[in-house]
Each structure stands twice: as C-alpha cells, then as structure tokens.
Design a protein around this motif. Structure first.
Motif, short mmCIF file in Angstrom:
data_model
loop_
_atom_site.label_atom_id
_atom_site.label_comp_id
_atom_site.label_asym_id
_atom_site.label_seq_id
_atom_site.Cartn_x
_atom_site.Cartn_y
_atom_site.Cartn_z
N LEU A 126 -8.22 44.88 0.26
CA LEU A 126 -6.89 44.38 -0.09
C LEU A 126 -6.96 43.87 -1.52
O LEU A 126 -7.72 42.95 -1.81
CB LEU A 126 -6.47 43.25 0.85
CG LEU A 126 -5.18 42.51 0.48
CD1 LEU A 126 -3.97 43.44 0.57
CD2 LEU A 126 -4.98 41.28 1.36
N ILE B 28 -5.05 42.20 -4.83
CA ILE B 28 -3.91 41.35 -5.18
C ILE B 28 -3.86 41.18 -6.69
O ILE B 28 -4.86 40.84 -7.33
CB ILE B 28 -4.03 39.97 -4.51
CG1 ILE B 28 -4.01 40.13 -2.98
CG2 ILE B 28 -2.90 39.04 -4.96
CD1 ILE B 28 -4.28 38.83 -2.23
N ASN B 29 -2.69 41.42 -7.27
CA ASN B 29 -2.46 41.25 -8.71
C ASN B 29 -1.23 40.38 -8.91
O ASN B 29 -0.30 40.39 -8.10
CB ASN B 29 -2.21 42.60 -9.40
CG ASN B 29 -3.39 43.52 -9.30
OD1 ASN B 29 -4.52 43.12 -9.51
ND2 ASN B 29 -3.14 44.77 -8.96
N THR B 30 -1.21 39.63 -10.00
CA THR B 30 -0.05 38.80 -10.31
C THR B 30 0.31 38.92 -11.78
O THR B 30 -0.52 39.28 -12.62
CB THR B 30 -0.31 37.31 -10.00
OG1 THR B 30 -1.32 36.80 -10.89
CG2 THR B 30 -0.75 37.10 -8.56
N VAL C 139 4.01 39.13 -7.73
CA VAL C 139 2.79 39.45 -6.99
C VAL C 139 2.90 40.86 -6.44
O VAL C 139 3.93 41.25 -5.89
CB VAL C 139 2.56 38.48 -5.82
CG1 VAL C 139 1.21 38.76 -5.14
CG2 VAL C 139 2.64 37.03 -6.27
N ALA D 83 0.49 43.60 -3.96
CA ALA D 83 -0.68 43.68 -3.09
C ALA D 83 -0.73 45.05 -2.44
O ALA D 83 0.31 45.62 -2.10
CB ALA D 83 -0.65 42.58 -2.04
N GLN D 84 -1.92 45.55 -2.26
CA GLN D 84 -2.08 46.90 -1.74
C GLN D 84 -3.34 46.99 -0.89
O GLN D 84 -4.39 46.43 -1.25
CB GLN D 84 -2.17 47.89 -2.90
CG GLN D 84 -2.13 49.34 -2.50
CD GLN D 84 -2.08 50.23 -3.75
OE1 GLN D 84 -3.08 50.36 -4.44
NE2 GLN D 84 -0.94 50.82 -4.01
N THR E 235 1.12 50.04 0.03
CA THR E 235 1.60 49.02 -0.88
C THR E 235 2.51 48.07 -0.11
O THR E 235 3.50 48.50 0.48
CB THR E 235 2.35 49.65 -2.06
OG1 THR E 235 1.47 50.53 -2.76
CG2 THR E 235 2.85 48.59 -3.03
N VAL F 294 6.16 40.86 -1.54
CA VAL F 294 4.94 40.04 -1.57
C VAL F 294 5.18 38.76 -2.36
O VAL F 294 5.78 38.78 -3.44
CB VAL F 294 3.77 40.82 -2.20
CG1 VAL F 294 2.48 40.01 -2.08
CG2 VAL F 294 3.61 42.17 -1.53
N LEU G 241 -0.52 34.11 1.61
CA LEU G 241 -0.01 35.41 1.21
C LEU G 241 1.04 35.82 2.24
O LEU G 241 0.77 35.82 3.44
CB LEU G 241 -1.14 36.45 1.18
CG LEU G 241 -0.69 37.89 0.85
CD1 LEU G 241 -0.30 37.99 -0.61
CD2 LEU G 241 -1.79 38.89 1.17
N SER H 63 4.12 38.77 3.13
CA SER H 63 4.75 40.06 2.85
C SER H 63 5.41 40.55 4.13
O SER H 63 5.26 39.94 5.19
CB SER H 63 3.73 41.09 2.35
OG SER H 63 2.89 41.52 3.40
N THR I 62 2.71 50.61 -7.12
CA THR I 62 3.15 49.21 -7.12
C THR I 62 4.24 49.03 -8.17
O THR I 62 4.45 49.88 -9.04
CB THR I 62 1.99 48.27 -7.46
OG1 THR I 62 1.60 48.47 -8.83
CG2 THR I 62 0.79 48.51 -6.55
#
Length: 241
Positions: free
Chosen positions: A65, A67-69, A74, A76-77, A100, A104, A111, A113, A227
């Motif tokens: 998993l 996670i980028n911000t 945010v 997440a994939q 994806t 999120v 977290l 989603s 994303t």
C-alpha cells in the motif's frame, strides 16, 4: 474474468473495512499470527509523515500500500500480483494488480477511504518494530485478522523508471521546462508503463520500454488505475511537449 473483477477479487482477498478493537484480537504480521502486540497510535499534524510504502504479507501473499501526499491532498494505491498461467496451467510470468483508493484522507492518525480504513501505529516489539498501518485483512488461512503493514521501502525504490517522481508528487511547469521535448514524452509515457501498459506494436514507445528491464506489458487500458497526482502531471506534461 475482466480486469475490474480481478481487481475486486484482489482487494477482497487482502483488505476489508476495519473497526479497530484490541479485546481478544489476533494480529497478523507477515503470515504469522500473534495474540498480543505492543503498539501505540502514531498521530502527526503533518500528514506527509505518513508518506511511504506499507508491506502486508510476504512472498506470494505480499501486498503493498503506497501513500503520497501534497499539502492536504492524499492519494493511496494497493498493489498485489497474480501468476499468469498458460492453457496447461503452467506459470508464464506474473502481472501486478492495482487498486487506486477513492476519497482518501488522513484524519487524527487514521487512513480513511471508500475501500479501506486503518490506524497508523508504532509497533514496539523485540522482533519487529517501527511505523505501520493497522488494518483488517483476510489471511492466507481465510481468517479475518487485524494486520500490520510495516512502512518499508522509499518511493524511489517502489516506482520504476528514470522519472519516478512523476508518479508520486505533483510537478510544476517551471521544473518541467528544464527537460527536452523527448524527455517529457518519455516521462509521460513512463507513468503508463509502470502500470504495465501494452504500447502500440512496433511503435516508438514499445521499442523504448522493451529495453527497460522492469517493463512488463500486460494491460490494454490503465486509465482507471491512475492517481489524481498522475492525471494532473500527465495533463501538464502534455501541454509542454
């Protein structure tokens, strides 16, 4: 089975919505079950502290998993994989399965989603410790346990290619102006290639990516996997090519 059904099956196999509870709970780390694990909640005001790759399971059951911000945004994939079998049921390579997550957000160390929820924690055990995401998953024994996905590899290690950053952060017009038209074209198409997009046979992009050892063409359409960051970057890069 179409790609949408495959993705749904993969997600149901590894993740379900979570209601965190510790009473009488069994926890899964990798593929081992534990009745007691020492951990505390990990709450940061700066949500970029949660950026990273979280590893659940191991070997053939491994699921990642990422996670980028960006500011308060945010993405997440989930990425898992399946073996590709020929007509004689012999293994003929593998393909990644991507999901994806939608809507999120990170709030109070959680977290959230549409597809998955979990609590960011810090595990304090002798044999395994560090930042992790605690969420609910279906184990290889088909028993639903809370599982720890430990924060592991860097984003540059997770993403393949020469322009990994085009997949994990938003780009600016100013920085892209420093690249040539050809570099921008490769950068844009590399985003699709990371999703194992099968480029036009005999085309320039197919010839280029066939020479990249990480490239594994399997998908005819990857638009639904992108994303929000990647969609915005593709649009910006295309405007400058």
């Amino acid at each position: 089975m179409d790609s949408e059904k495959i993705i749904r099956s993969a997600i149901l196999l590894f993740f379900t919505l979570v209601t965190l509870s510790t009473k009488g709970q069994v926890y899964t780390i990798a593929e081992e079950d534990y009745e007691n694990v020492s951990f505390t909640q990990e709450i940061h005001k700066d949500i970029s502290k949660y950026v990273g790759v979280y590893t659940f399971g191991m070997s053939e059951s491994e699921t990642l998993l990422v996670i980028n911000t960006h500011g308060n945004e945010v993405v997440a994939q989930i990425r898992s994989f399946e073996w590709i079998m020929d007509s004689n049921y012999k293994t003929n390579g593998y393909k990644h399965i991507f999901q994806t997550l939608s809507n999120v957000r990170i709030k109070n160390g959680r977290l959230i989603s549409d597809e998955l929820e979990g609590q960011f924690v810090n595990v304090k055990e002798k044999n395994f410790s560090g930042s992790a995401l605690l969420t609910e998953r279906v184990s290889y024994k088909e028993i639903v346990n809370l599982a720890f996905g430990f924060k592991s590899e860097s984003l540059d290690d997770y993403y393949s290619g020469d322009y990994q950053f085009a997949s994990y952060r938003l780009l600016s017009k100013e920085e892209l102006m420093t690249y040539s038209k050809e570099e921008l074209r490769i950068m844009r198409n590399e985003i699709f290639a990371r999703y194992e997009y099968d480029f036009k046979s005999g085309g320039e992009m197919e010839k280029y990516f066939e020479n990249q050892e990480w490239y594994n063409p399997n998908n005819k359409d990857v638009a639904s996997l992108l994303t929000d960051f990647e969609i915005k970057n593709i649009k910006l890069i295309r405007s400058l090519e």
